[in-house]
Write a protein that holds these residues in place. Structure first.
Motif, short mmCIF file in Angstrom:
data_model
loop_
_atom_site.label_atom_id
_atom_site.label_comp_id
_atom_site.label_asym_id
_atom_site.label_seq_id
_atom_site.Cartn_x
_atom_site.Cartn_y
_atom_site.Cartn_z
N ASP A 170 0.79 -54.47 -25.61
CA ASP A 170 -0.06 -54.90 -26.73
C ASP A 170 0.53 -54.28 -28.00
OD1 ASP A 170 -1.52 -56.05 -24.73
OD2 ASP A 170 -3.34 -54.86 -25.05
N GLU B 223 0.80 -53.19 -31.44
CA GLU B 223 -0.01 -52.77 -32.59
C GLU B 223 0.43 -51.36 -32.94
OE1 GLU B 223 -3.25 -53.32 -30.02
OE2 GLU B 223 -3.68 -51.20 -29.76
N HIS C 114 -2.09 -61.37 -29.94
CA HIS C 114 -3.11 -60.31 -29.81
C HIS C 114 -4.07 -60.40 -31.00
CE1 HIS C 114 -4.68 -56.74 -28.00
NE2 HIS C 114 -4.21 -55.87 -28.85
N HIS D 108 -6.51 -57.10 -35.07
CA HIS D 108 -7.22 -56.29 -34.08
C HIS D 108 -8.72 -56.25 -34.27
CE1 HIS D 108 -7.23 -53.27 -30.79
NE2 HIS D 108 -6.07 -53.84 -30.52
N PRO E 192 -8.10 -58.26 -28.57
CA PRO E 192 -8.07 -56.83 -28.88
C PRO E 192 -9.14 -56.08 -28.07
CG PRO E 192 -7.93 -58.10 -30.89
CD PRO E 192 -8.21 -59.08 -29.77
N SER E 193 -8.76 -54.99 -27.45
CA SER E 193 -9.70 -54.16 -26.67
C SER E 193 -10.49 -54.98 -25.63
CB SER E 193 -10.67 -53.41 -27.59
OG SER E 193 -9.97 -52.66 -28.55
N HIS F 133 0.92 -49.75 -24.73
CA HIS F 133 1.13 -49.97 -26.17
C HIS F 133 2.40 -49.26 -26.64
CE1 HIS F 133 -3.25 -49.76 -25.40
NE2 HIS F 133 -3.31 -50.82 -26.18
#
Ligand SMILES: [Zn+2]
Length: 280
Positions: free
Chosen positions: A9, A11, A82, A86, A122-123, A223
């Motif tokens: 992911d 970010e 993604h 976020h 996201p999450s 990540h």
């Protein structure tokens, strides 16, 4: 033995859910951006391991570092979405979710020169609060999503969602690939990210083996900031967030190398295609 899904992911350290209430989006542009160098480290790690993977990347990152997105694609990896910056799906209206998807896709496709057909929220923020989200992904032509964590967790989770691949919208080809669940001391955690970093590797390898014994691919994620022990420290974040974010960063790259060497791994789109054929 099924090939498992290896995913990243993409970010930066200041864009994570854990610091959402500490660092404002308005301040992102002034921070020490490390995502490009860290993602290049991950590309090198995968080259050494001889594996292809999927990079679920923020549109925000593609907009600033288009050459990085091109390098991901040229190395044979899948570039997938993604979202833009976020925002968790359950904080968006259906219309804003559609706009977020579109903006991210344009940036990723322009930079990579490849079609984007996969999405990770996201999450893992597709859950019972977002009954419209999968329908929008299907309408927008995505072939798969990997956006559901079928567990209870303080930041996310749709605990009674299916644990294997499923078709979330009746009559549509869209496949959802929930993140694989690992077990430790009677608790369930996601196979990847901070749990992989902080817990013994065996917790994750057992989950991969259990999935494979049932002829199912494991879905694993991490990540780029997790391989960066030198990243700036956010001192005013809650203690729990700091423990989760900074623990064992220095051990991560070695753990990943051993995990990659120990199982068969590939791109998430390939796993989605196999699961789609099995569900047909
Ligand atoms: Zn994320």
């Amino acid at each position: 033995m099924p090939v498992n899904a290896l995913s990243v992911d993409v970010e930066d350290w200041f864009q994570v859910g854990a610091f959402e209430n500490t660092i404002s989006r308005a301040d992102w542009d002034g921070l020490d951006c490390r995502v490009e160098g860290n993602t290049d480290r991950v590309i090198d790690l995968f080259a050494r391991g001889g594996v292809k993977a999927t990079f679920f990347t923020l549109g925000w990152v593609a907009h600033r570092y288009p050459a990085l997105i091109r390098r991901i694609a040229e190395a044979g990896h899948e570039v997938a979405s993604h979202g833009w910056d976020h925002k968790r799906v359950f904080t968006l209206s259906p219309e804003d979710f559609r706009d977020d998807l579109a903006a991210s896709r344009v940036a990723l496709e322009d930079a990579s020169g490849t079609a984007v057909t996969g999405y990770r929220a996201p999450s893992f923020s597709i859950d019972t609060r977002t009954p419209w989200a999968h329908a929008i992904l299907a309408e927008e032509g995505y072939s798969y999503s990997s956006s559901v964590a079928p567990i209870r967790h303080d930041h996310y989770g749709w605990h009674d969602a299916p644990r294997g691949a499923f078709r979330p919208v009746a009559g549509e080809p869209l496949i959802e690939l929930p993140i694989t669940i690992a077990r430790v001391l009677g608790r369930e955690v996601t196979a990847g990210g901070g749990f992989f970093r902080m817990l013994p590797s065996r917790v994750t390898t057992d989950a991969v083996k259990r999935a494979n014994a049932g002829d199912t691919a494991a879905i694993f994620y991490f990540h780029p900031w997790e391989v960066d022990p030198a990243q700036p420290r956010v001192r005013n974040a809650p203690l729990k967030s700091r423990i989760r974010h900074y623990s064992r960063l220095g051990a991560m790259e070695g753990k990943l190398e051993r995990l990659i060497a120990g199982h068969a791994w590939g791109r998430v789109d390939a796993v989605a295609a196999r699961e789609a054929a099995r569900l047909a």
